[in-house]
Design a protein around this motif. Structure first.
Motif, mmCIF file in Angstrom:
data_model
loop_
_atom_site.group_PDB
_atom_site.id
_atom_site.type_symbol
_atom_site.label_atom_id
_atom_site.label_comp_id
_atom_site.label_asym_id
_atom_site.label_seq_id
_atom_site.Cartn_x
_atom_site.Cartn_y
_atom_site.Cartn_z
ATOM 1 N N LEU A 136 -1.847 6.336 -0.804
ATOM 2 C CA LEU A 136 -1.926 5.637 0.351
ATOM 3 C C LEU A 136 -2.271 4.201 -0.122
ATOM 4 O O LEU A 136 -1.897 3.391 0.639
ATOM 5 C CB LEU A 136 -3.435 6.171 0.983
ATOM 6 C CG LEU A 136 -3.919 5.336 2.214
ATOM 7 C CD1 LEU A 136 -3.217 5.468 3.403
ATOM 8 C CD2 LEU A 136 -5.311 5.721 2.495
ATOM 9 N N LEU A 137 -2.972 3.831 -0.996
ATOM 10 C CA LEU A 137 -3.025 2.367 -1.479
ATOM 11 C C LEU A 137 -1.425 1.736 -2.008
ATOM 12 O O LEU A 137 -1.400 0.599 -1.616
ATOM 13 C CB LEU A 137 -3.814 2.212 -2.810
ATOM 14 C CG LEU A 137 -5.337 2.605 -2.587
ATOM 15 C CD1 LEU A 137 -5.949 2.283 -3.835
ATOM 16 C CD2 LEU A 137 -5.781 1.569 -1.490
ATOM 17 N N ARG A 138 -0.772 2.620 -2.563
ATOM 18 C CA ARG A 138 0.642 2.154 -2.710
ATOM 19 C C ARG A 138 1.408 1.626 -1.374
ATOM 20 O O ARG A 138 2.110 0.789 -1.216
ATOM 21 C CB ARG A 138 1.272 3.220 -3.481
ATOM 22 C CG ARG A 138 2.488 2.841 -4.098
ATOM 23 C CD ARG A 138 3.274 3.523 -4.990
ATOM 24 N NE ARG A 138 2.646 4.162 -6.261
ATOM 25 C CZ ARG A 138 2.242 5.363 -6.321
ATOM 26 N NH1 ARG A 138 3.117 6.360 -5.633
ATOM 27 N NH2 ARG A 138 1.468 5.771 -7.275
ATOM 28 N N GLY A 139 1.300 2.638 -0.460
ATOM 29 C CA GLY A 139 2.028 2.400 0.995
ATOM 30 C C GLY A 139 1.055 1.209 1.522
ATOM 31 O O GLY A 139 2.102 0.272 2.025
ATOM 32 N N VAL A 140 -0.077 0.909 1.568
ATOM 33 C CA VAL A 140 -0.675 -0.211 1.820
ATOM 34 C C VAL A 140 -0.010 -1.471 1.352
ATOM 35 O O VAL A 140 0.150 -2.405 1.885
ATOM 36 C CB VAL A 140 -2.388 -0.285 2.050
ATOM 37 C CG1 VAL A 140 -2.738 -1.482 2.323
ATOM 38 C CG2 VAL A 140 -2.682 0.860 3.038
ATOM 39 N N ALA A 141 -0.070 -1.323 -0.050
ATOM 40 C CA ALA A 141 0.312 -2.551 -0.863
ATOM 41 C C ALA A 141 1.920 -2.867 -0.436
ATOM 42 O O ALA A 141 2.065 -3.999 -0.280
ATOM 43 C CB ALA A 141 0.117 -2.404 -2.400
ATOM 44 N N ARG A 142 2.635 -1.739 -0.264
ATOM 45 C CA ARG A 142 4.051 -2.115 -0.070
ATOM 46 C C ARG A 142 4.175 -2.524 1.351
ATOM 47 O O ARG A 142 5.077 -3.566 1.598
ATOM 48 C CB ARG A 142 4.790 -0.625 -0.023
ATOM 49 C CG ARG A 142 6.195 -0.817 0.272
ATOM 50 C CD ARG A 142 7.250 0.446 0.241
ATOM 51 N NE ARG A 142 6.834 0.996 -0.879
ATOM 52 C CZ ARG A 142 6.673 2.421 -1.315
ATOM 53 N NH1 ARG A 142 6.597 3.185 -0.257
ATOM 54 N NH2 ARG A 142 6.610 2.851 -2.572
ATOM 55 N N THR A 143 3.379 -2.187 2.189
ATOM 56 C CA THR A 143 3.414 -2.748 3.531
ATOM 57 C C THR A 143 3.075 -4.239 3.642
ATOM 58 O O THR A 143 3.528 -5.006 4.265
ATOM 59 C CB THR A 143 2.420 -2.111 4.654
ATOM 60 O OG1 THR A 143 3.151 -0.649 4.570
ATOM 61 C CG2 THR A 143 2.619 -2.615 5.974
ATOM 62 N N ALA A 194 5.486 -7.377 4.812
ATOM 63 C CA ALA A 194 4.859 -8.149 5.860
ATOM 64 C C ALA A 194 4.820 -9.659 5.553
ATOM 65 O O ALA A 194 5.320 -10.741 6.208
ATOM 66 C CB ALA A 194 3.601 -7.640 6.192
ATOM 67 N N GLY A 195 4.444 -9.934 4.110
ATOM 68 C CA GLY A 195 4.137 -11.164 3.421
ATOM 69 C C GLY A 195 5.401 -11.837 3.418
ATOM 70 O O GLY A 195 5.662 -12.964 3.830
#
Length: 95
Positions: A4-11, A15-16
């Motif tokens: 989940l953290l990896r997915g959030v970081a990738r997103t 986005a950035g």
């Protein structure tokens, strides 16, 4: 949880990156529109051109250096392309 953290970081990275690219494109487009509007500005009537004051004296070297620094900053920010930067630099140094 790590997935989940990896997915959030990738997103966040995607986005950035998208935001940075979008901002760069917007700045370049605004610069082009400003240049286009300047080139399309109507010329003053002939009567007012005759009454216009004499051209100001040539700028000193310190103002040219300051303008070159500003051009360099615009190029670094992505507002000016390499060709646009070189053209503006050539015009500035020709005066």
């Amino acid at each position: 949880m790590p997935g989940l953290l990896r997915g959030v970081a990738r997103t966040a990275v995607v986005a950035g990156t998208a935001t940075a690219v979008s901002n760069r494109v917007s700045r370049r487009q605004q610069g082009r529109w400003a240049a286009q509007q300047e080139s399309q500005a109507p010329a003053p009537p002939a009567a007012s051109r005759a009454e216009a004051p004499a051209a100001p004296p040539a700028p000193d070297m310190s103002s040219k250096i300051e303008q070159l620094k500003q051009l360099g900053e615009l190029k670094t920010q992505g507002v000016l392309s390499e060709a646009e930067f070189e053209e503006q630099k050539r015009r500035l140094l020709a005066t």
